[in-house]
Design an enzyme around this catalytic site. Sequence first.
Site, PDB file in Angstrom:
ATOM      1  N   GLU A  17     -13.102 -10.739  12.356  1.00  0.00           N
ATOM      2  CA  GLU A  17     -12.282  -9.780  13.086  1.00  0.00           C
ATOM      3  C   GLU A  17     -13.126  -8.609  13.544  1.00  0.00           C
ATOM      4  OE1 GLU A  17      -7.966  -9.306  11.780  1.00  0.00           O
ATOM      5  OE2 GLU A  17      -9.074  -9.155   9.902  1.00  0.00           O
ATOM      6  N   GLU A  18     -12.696  -7.959  14.604  1.00  0.00           N
ATOM      7  CA  GLU A  18     -13.414  -6.792  15.118  1.00  0.00           C
ATOM      8  C   GLU A  18     -13.419  -5.641  14.116  1.00  0.00           C
ATOM      9  OE1 GLU A  18     -11.455  -3.948  15.644  1.00  0.00           O
ATOM     10  OE2 GLU A  18      -9.710  -5.170  15.082  1.00  0.00           O
ATOM     11  N   SER A  19     -12.499  -5.673  13.160  1.00  0.00           N
ATOM     12  CA  SER A  19     -12.384  -4.591  12.187  1.00  0.00           C
ATOM     13  C   SER A  19     -13.332  -4.758  11.007  1.00  0.00           C
ATOM     14  CB  SER A  19     -10.938  -4.513  11.701  1.00  0.00           C
ATOM     15  OG  SER A  19     -10.536  -5.772  11.201  1.00  0.00           O
ATOM     16  N   ARG A  55      -3.764   0.997  18.968  1.00  0.00           N
ATOM     17  CA  ARG A  55      -5.149   0.532  19.101  1.00  0.00           C
ATOM     18  C   ARG A  55      -5.341  -0.052  20.496  1.00  0.00           C
ATOM     19  NH1 ARG A  55      -6.700   1.159  13.910  1.00  0.00           N
ATOM     20  NH2 ARG A  55      -5.627   0.080  12.218  1.00  0.00           N
ATOM     21  N   LYS A  84     -12.040 -12.308   3.597  1.00  0.00           N
ATOM     22  CA  LYS A  84     -13.277 -11.905   4.247  1.00  0.00           C
ATOM     23  C   LYS A  84     -14.232 -11.429   3.165  1.00  0.00           C
ATOM     24  CE  LYS A  84     -10.699  -7.836   5.639  1.00  0.00           C
ATOM     25  NZ  LYS A  84      -9.647  -7.578   6.597  1.00  0.00           N
ATOM     26  N   ASP A  90     -13.062  -2.556  -1.546  1.00  0.00           N
ATOM     27  CA  ASP A  90     -12.883  -3.777  -2.330  1.00  0.00           C
ATOM     28  C   ASP A  90     -13.863  -4.883  -1.942  1.00  0.00           C
ATOM     29  OD1 ASP A  90     -11.565  -3.916   0.152  1.00  0.00           O
ATOM     30  OD2 ASP A  90     -10.275  -5.537  -0.544  1.00  0.00           O
ATOM     31  N   SER A 129      -8.198  -1.193  -0.137  1.00  0.00           N
ATOM     32  CA  SER A 129      -9.285  -1.545   0.786  1.00  0.00           C
ATOM     33  C   SER A 129     -10.187  -0.365   1.148  1.00  0.00           C
ATOM     34  CB  SER A 129      -8.679  -2.209   2.018  1.00  0.00           C
ATOM     35  OG  SER A 129      -9.688  -2.775   2.809  1.00  0.00           O
ATOM     36  N   HIS A 130     -10.260  -0.042   2.425  1.00  0.00           N
ATOM     37  CA  HIS A 130     -11.176   0.992   2.940  1.00  0.00           C
ATOM     38  C   HIS A 130     -10.531   2.377   2.912  1.00  0.00           C
ATOM     39  CE1 HIS A 130      -8.566  -0.749   5.865  1.00  0.00           C
ATOM     40  NE2 HIS A 130      -8.632   0.364   6.571  1.00  0.00           N
ATOM     41  N   ASP A 140     -16.900  -2.119   2.111  1.00  0.00           N
ATOM     42  CA  ASP A 140     -15.779  -1.196   1.878  1.00  0.00           C
ATOM     43  C   ASP A 140     -15.342  -1.158   0.405  1.00  0.00           C
ATOM     44  OD1 ASP A 140     -14.501  -3.662   1.722  1.00  0.00           O
ATOM     45  OD2 ASP A 140     -12.662  -2.915   2.635  1.00  0.00           O
ATOM     46  N   ARG A 188       0.858  -1.195   0.000  1.00  0.00           N
ATOM     47  CA  ARG A 188       0.000   0.000   0.000  1.00  0.00           C
ATOM     48  C   ARG A 188       0.883   1.231   0.000  1.00  0.00           C
ATOM     49  NH1 ARG A 188      -4.637  -1.465   3.627  1.00  0.00           N
ATOM     50  NH2 ARG A 188      -5.397  -3.303   2.538  1.00  0.00           N
ATOM     51  N   ASP A 190     -14.555  -6.502   0.972  1.00  0.00           N
ATOM     52  CA  ASP A 190     -14.351  -7.592   1.931  1.00  0.00           C
ATOM     53  C   ASP A 190     -14.833  -7.261   3.343  1.00  0.00           C
ATOM     54  OD1 ASP A 190     -12.287  -5.823   2.374  1.00  0.00           O
ATOM     55  OD2 ASP A 190     -10.673  -7.325   2.319  1.00  0.00           O
ATOM     56  N   ARG A 191     -15.026  -5.984   3.656  1.00  0.00           N
ATOM     57  CA  ARG A 191     -15.514  -5.638   4.997  1.00  0.00           C
ATOM     58  C   ARG A 191     -17.012  -5.353   4.975  1.00  0.00           C
ATOM     59  NH1 ARG A 191     -11.130  -2.033   8.301  1.00  0.00           N
ATOM     60  NH2 ARG A 191      -9.281  -3.227   7.698  1.00  0.00           N
TER      61      ARG A 191
HETATM   62  C1  G1P Z   1      -6.265  -3.631  10.269  1.00  0.00           C
HETATM   63  C2  G1P Z   1      -7.294  -4.371  11.090  1.00  0.00           C
HETATM   64  C3  G1P Z   1      -7.121  -5.856  10.927  1.00  0.00           C
HETATM   65  C4  G1P Z   1      -7.180  -6.225   9.447  1.00  0.00           C
HETATM   66  C5  G1P Z   1      -6.169  -5.398   8.668  1.00  0.00           C
HETATM   67  C6  G1P Z   1      -6.258  -5.633   7.168  1.00  0.00           C
HETATM   68  O1  G1P Z   1      -4.966  -3.960  10.695  1.00  0.00           O
HETATM   69  O2  G1P Z   1      -7.218  -4.015  12.456  1.00  0.00           O
HETATM   70  O3  G1P Z   1      -8.115  -6.533  11.653  1.00  0.00           O
HETATM   71  O4  G1P Z   1      -6.902  -7.578   9.254  1.00  0.00           O
HETATM   72  O5  G1P Z   1      -6.395  -4.006   8.914  1.00  0.00           O
HETATM   73  O6  G1P Z   1      -7.520  -5.340   6.654  1.00  0.00           O
HETATM   74  P1  G1P Z   1      -4.107  -3.067  11.731  1.00  0.00           P
HETATM   75  O7  G1P Z   1      -4.058  -1.669  11.174  1.00  0.00           O
HETATM   76  O8  G1P Z   1      -4.852  -3.080  13.027  1.00  0.00           O
HETATM   77  O9  G1P Z   1      -2.778  -3.748  11.804  1.00  0.00           O
HETATM   78 ZN    ZN Z   2     -11.133  -4.214   2.201  1.00  0.00          ZN
END
Ligand code: G1P
Ligand code: ZN
Length: 543
Positions: free
Chosen positions: A363-365, A496, A376, A279, A113-114, A277, A22, A281-282
């Site tokens: 995942e919580e995210s 976090r 996902k 792409d 991604s997001h 999101d 990224r 996946d969320r």
């Molecule tokens: C974040 C999310 C994690 C997810 C990742 C990729 O990572 O917290 O759950 O798998 O993005 O989408 P982090 O920035 O916390 O390392």
């Molecule tokens: Zn994504």
Amino acid sequence: MSIQTISKGPFEGQKPGTSGLRKKTRVFMEAGYLECFVQATFNAIGGAKDKTFVMGGDGRYFNREAIQTMLRMAAANGAKKVIVGQNGLVSTPAVSNLIRQRDTDGGFVLSASHNPGGIDADFGIKYNVCNGGPAPEHITQSMFEQTQSIHEYHTLDTPDVDLATLATLTLGDMQIEVVDPVQDYRDLMAGLFDFAKIKALFEGGFRMRFDAMHAVTGPYAKAILEGDLGAAAGTVINAHPSEDFGGGHPDPNPFWAKVLMDEMMSDEAPDFGAASDGDGDRNMIVGRGAYVTPSDSLAVLAANAHLAPGYKDGLAGVARSMPTSGASDKVAERLGIASYETPTGWKFFGNLLDAGKVTLCGEESAGTGSDHVREKDGLWAVLLWLNILAERKQSVAEIMSDHWATYGRNYYSRHDYEAVPTEAANALMNGVTVKLSDFAGREVAGTKIVMADEFSYHDPVDGSVSHNQGLRIVFDGGGRAVLRLSGTGTEGATLRIYLEQYASSTEPHDLTPEAALDKIRKAVIEITDMQTLIGRTEPDVKT
Ligand code: G1P
Ligand code: ZN
């Protein structure tokens, strides 16, 4: 064919993580940058010769140009065939599915991604292997090594190919199949869920809003929700993928999907709301007046998955990332199935899914998924919710209160401290780490610590061990705090802090998360000495 020579300049050789590489879009647009990454990937997998790949992206700025470059490179590297989405679009879970359905060697996803899109925003690229999941460590390591010594890449001097029309083309000696990015995915979903039952739910007046956030799930959601399932026209909003996601962040949480949240909390709220999101996946799930945390969503899906045809025989097990709340563990315990706690990041689920040890994971995210692909999958989670709602004929709020009355409630919140100077963030984490072993038995901010450790994961499938995966502090009475540094942040460090408080099935479930988590929050502030070390005790984002 032409061989372009590059000085080692353009590629900084950042190690691609599990979410790929990224960078700012302008970096990817520098001469030779994207090319180096793609050539390094081909080299790392033993060359592209005679191989078949999938390619697609989320439609963000530079997606179109990048795909053309990558097609020329695949052809020049001897690839047999590339399956590419129409107009270069394919969601991440649909790429995973195409890799698996078509038995290909791997695939490339173009997305950040997001994160926002645009020439001054973010771009990314990720390589997935033949099981449909992100490249494992040994391949990303080899890609990284390749980038350190790469000095040439192979390409063709050919004009752009037409990706707007569904057709089979040739580029050099390589075949390009331009596919409808939705079709195979739609078939997969139709096999997992009771479309007739969900259709009947909509026919009965059930109303839904799906916010595609100007991103790639727009066409998928339109085709499946409004097309196959008969949801009212206009159910899917922001359905057209745009290069800058309408100027917003395609991040499905209450903050970035505020318009949807406001509607769902209003008097005119439909029955069900969801978002996905960039792409695809969320996901975010919200009922009328009832936001569902991703941790709770995973638990509800685990408890009710058997109501959908694809999961009617029950689940092999459930996995969650360590910072995700323990709500799904409670379900697994009652179902008598295995539960796993893995480090943050989707790649750790891959082994468990491949080995048949788990069926669902999350995942919580805001990532939830199952063994149907190796990523996902946002829309999949939405469809599983719809299937459950169609079977149970209850509102989201009723399902949640039933759930808590059965399993108890895990109040939960994540606090993000962004752009913390890296040294200060490290000092805070190290400060806590050295004190960890003295924590047990200590009383902090009126609550007692029962155990504290640094999380290490022993992969039950390949035996590998991952250390340093975050700090866990468990409190008397069902409280837990987790501390870790983000692996995806872009500026300084992102700290976090994940707060959790369990309330058993007979305790009240109607507190606000803020109230329920206040003690734990105060204990963390004291334990970390954050006021001194990072100069603040208020996070930038609470989710
Ligand atoms: C974040 C999310 C994690 C997810 C990742 C990729 O990572 O917290 O759950 O798998 O993005 O989408 P982090 O920035 O916390 O390392
Ligand atoms: Zn994504």
